[in-house]
Design an enzyme around this catalytic site. Structure first.
Site, PDB file in Angstrom:
ATOM      1  N   LEU A 100       0.869  -1.170   0.000  1.00  0.00           N
ATOM      2  CA  LEU A 100       0.000   0.000   0.000  1.00  0.00           C
ATOM      3  C   LEU A 100       0.909   1.224   0.000  1.00  0.00           C
ATOM      4  O   LEU A 100       1.957   1.229   0.652  1.00  0.00           O
ATOM      5  CB  LEU A 100      -0.907   0.012   1.234  1.00  0.00           C
ATOM      6  CG  LEU A 100      -1.999  -1.063   1.303  1.00  0.00           C
ATOM      7  CD1 LEU A 100      -2.762  -0.955   2.612  1.00  0.00           C
ATOM      8  CD2 LEU A 100      -2.949  -0.968   0.121  1.00  0.00           C
ATOM      9  N   ASP A 101       0.498   2.275  -0.705  1.00  0.00           N
ATOM     10  CA  ASP A 101       1.296   3.488  -0.773  1.00  0.00           C
ATOM     11  C   ASP A 101       1.469   4.103   0.612  1.00  0.00           C
ATOM     12  O   ASP A 101       0.708   3.816   1.535  1.00  0.00           O
ATOM     13  CB  ASP A 101       0.634   4.513  -1.696  1.00  0.00           C
ATOM     14  CG  ASP A 101       0.545   4.027  -3.132  1.00  0.00           C
ATOM     15  OD1 ASP A 101       1.317   3.115  -3.486  1.00  0.00           O
ATOM     16  OD2 ASP A 101      -0.300   4.546  -3.878  1.00  0.00           O
ATOM     17  N   LEU A 102       2.422   5.008   0.715  1.00  0.00           N
ATOM     18  CA  LEU A 102       2.724   5.682   1.974  1.00  0.00           C
ATOM     19  C   LEU A 102       1.474   6.300   2.591  1.00  0.00           C
ATOM     20  O   LEU A 102       1.242   6.192   3.803  1.00  0.00           O
ATOM     21  CB  LEU A 102       3.790   6.748   1.736  1.00  0.00           C
ATOM     22  CG  LEU A 102       4.229   7.578   2.945  1.00  0.00           C
ATOM     23  CD1 LEU A 102       4.989   6.717   3.941  1.00  0.00           C
ATOM     24  CD2 LEU A 102       5.094   8.754   2.498  1.00  0.00           C
TER      25      LEU A 102
END
Length: 231
Positions: A100-102
């Site tokens: 998952l992205d930051l």
């Protein structure tokens, strides 16, 4: 099992490091000091390293409610990583199942079972992933059919696989995709002229993020939940 290998499997130490702690007389078996690395350990034996009983860590299947601001990486000099949220032995053996992205929150799977991880994340298995999306601009009704037909992303040769979009409110929708391209959800909305402001993964396959799992908390998957992912 040899004692040195047993120590390695329980602690993450290398074979040479295990030999060193044995030579330093820091290990006992059933209360007796031992130094022989080749000594065989039985299931009934209690092996203790510096007062701490050792137990072999089995395969782990974890769900984490990922907060924003954490990277799905094993190390990063600039940002905290999701493994900082885990109180697990030999955490370096664990890896995330996909990423998952930051700034993306929600359901994240973590394991030390490489084969299981591959089955969940491999594109050929087409395991659905559902995201709740909040956008900068209102979501047009035509987005439903556009996503169902497949979106041509910038820099890609093929359109995305058909995806299911359920518009919840003017700026909010649930999107279910069946692949995992780089920044796919954000790029899909960008392709239709909108911008994702917030992104939260709610579901992987049949597994829903529990409402009672607080952000930043984690737990082991149950047998029933593992079965859901196996379907």
């Amino acid at each position: 099992m040899r004692l040195d290998k047993f120590i390695c499997d329980c602690t993450g130490l290398t074979r040479s490091q295990a030999g060193k702690v044995l030579r330093q007389k820091r290990v006992t078996i059933n209360g007796q000091l031992v130094k022989q690395a080749s000594l065989q350990v039985a299931d009934s034996d209690q092996v203790v390293l510096e007062g701490k009983p050792l137990t072999i860590v089995g395969l782990r299947y974890i769900m984490l409610h990922k907060p924003a601001g954490y990277l799905c990486a094993n190390d990063d000099p600039e940002h905290p990583i999701v493994f900082n949220l885990l109180d697990e032995p030999i955490v370096e053996r664990l890896h995330t199942v996909g990423r998952l992205d930051l700034d993306t929150t929600g359901l994240l799977l973590i394991t030390d079972d490489g084969q299981w991880s591959h089955r969940i994340s491999s594109p050929k298995h087409h395991i659905a992933k559902t995201y709740r999306v909040w956008t900068a601009d209102p979501i047009g009704d035509d987005a439903v059919s556009l996503f169902a037909e497949g979106i041509m992303l910038r820099g890609e040769k093929d359109p995305t696989k058909p995806a299911e979009l359920d518009i919840v409110a003017a700026h909010e929708a649930l999107l279910t995709i069946h692949e995992g391209r780089y920044h796919q959800v954000k790029r899909m909305f960008a392709a239709i002229g909108n911008k994702v402001e917030q992104l939260h993964r709610e579901k992987i396959g049949g597994l829903q993020l529990p409402a009672d799992l607080a952000e930043g908390a984690y737990r082991q998957l149950t047998a029933a939940e593992l079965e859901l992912l196996a379907k």
